[in-house]
Design an enzyme around this catalytic site. Sequence first.
Site, PDB file in Angstrom:
ATOM      1  N   CYS A  31      32.493  21.621  54.813  1.00 46.76           N
ATOM      2  CA  CYS A  31      33.398  20.561  54.383  1.00 46.76           C
ATOM      3  C   CYS A  31      34.768  20.800  55.018  1.00 46.76           C
ATOM      4  O   CYS A  31      35.345  21.878  54.847  1.00 46.76           O
ATOM      5  CB  CYS A  31      33.525  20.541  52.864  1.00 46.76           C
ATOM      6  SG  CYS A  31      34.742  19.338  52.276  1.00 46.76           S
ATOM      7  N   ASP A  38      28.198  22.775  53.230  1.00 47.53           N
ATOM      8  CA  ASP A  38      27.452  21.581  52.823  1.00 47.53           C
ATOM      9  C   ASP A  38      26.008  21.778  53.256  1.00 47.53           C
ATOM     10  O   ASP A  38      25.742  22.305  54.339  1.00 47.53           O
ATOM     11  CB  ASP A  38      28.016  20.322  53.491  1.00 47.53           C
ATOM     12  CG  ASP A  38      29.354  19.899  52.919  1.00 47.53           C
ATOM     13  OD1 ASP A  38      29.518  19.988  51.689  1.00 47.53           O
ATOM     14  OD2 ASP A  38      30.222  19.468  53.699  1.00 47.53           O
TER      15      ASP A  38
END
Length: 116
Positions: A31, A38
């Site tokens: 992210c 992520d």
Amino acid sequence: MKKEILEVFDNTYPDRNYTIEIVNPEFTSVCPKTGLPDFGTITVHYVPDRTCVELKSLKYYFLEFRNAGIFYENITNRILDDLVAAMQPRSITVTTKWKARGGITETVTASHTAQG
């Protein structure tokens, strides 16, 4: 992300429309806001024209995103653009489905159809 990593091979059946589905259930990126990892599933559906993507090169291409700070929407569209550039398929759809973060999930879909 180096799109030059992507390799292709000749499609033995270029006169036939058929669909190839590729799924990577272990995709990771970072992210760009929080720096946290992520996790998602990348699904590629495409109808090849003259070439097909070679899977080992695609695996290494996906690994390029592992430490990259990039938003979901940008990942999806970047993968689509790079695959279109590498193999010029008749049609292609890239779907990214992301694990929950803060109780929210996201799915992003981007498509391309060749002109002509």
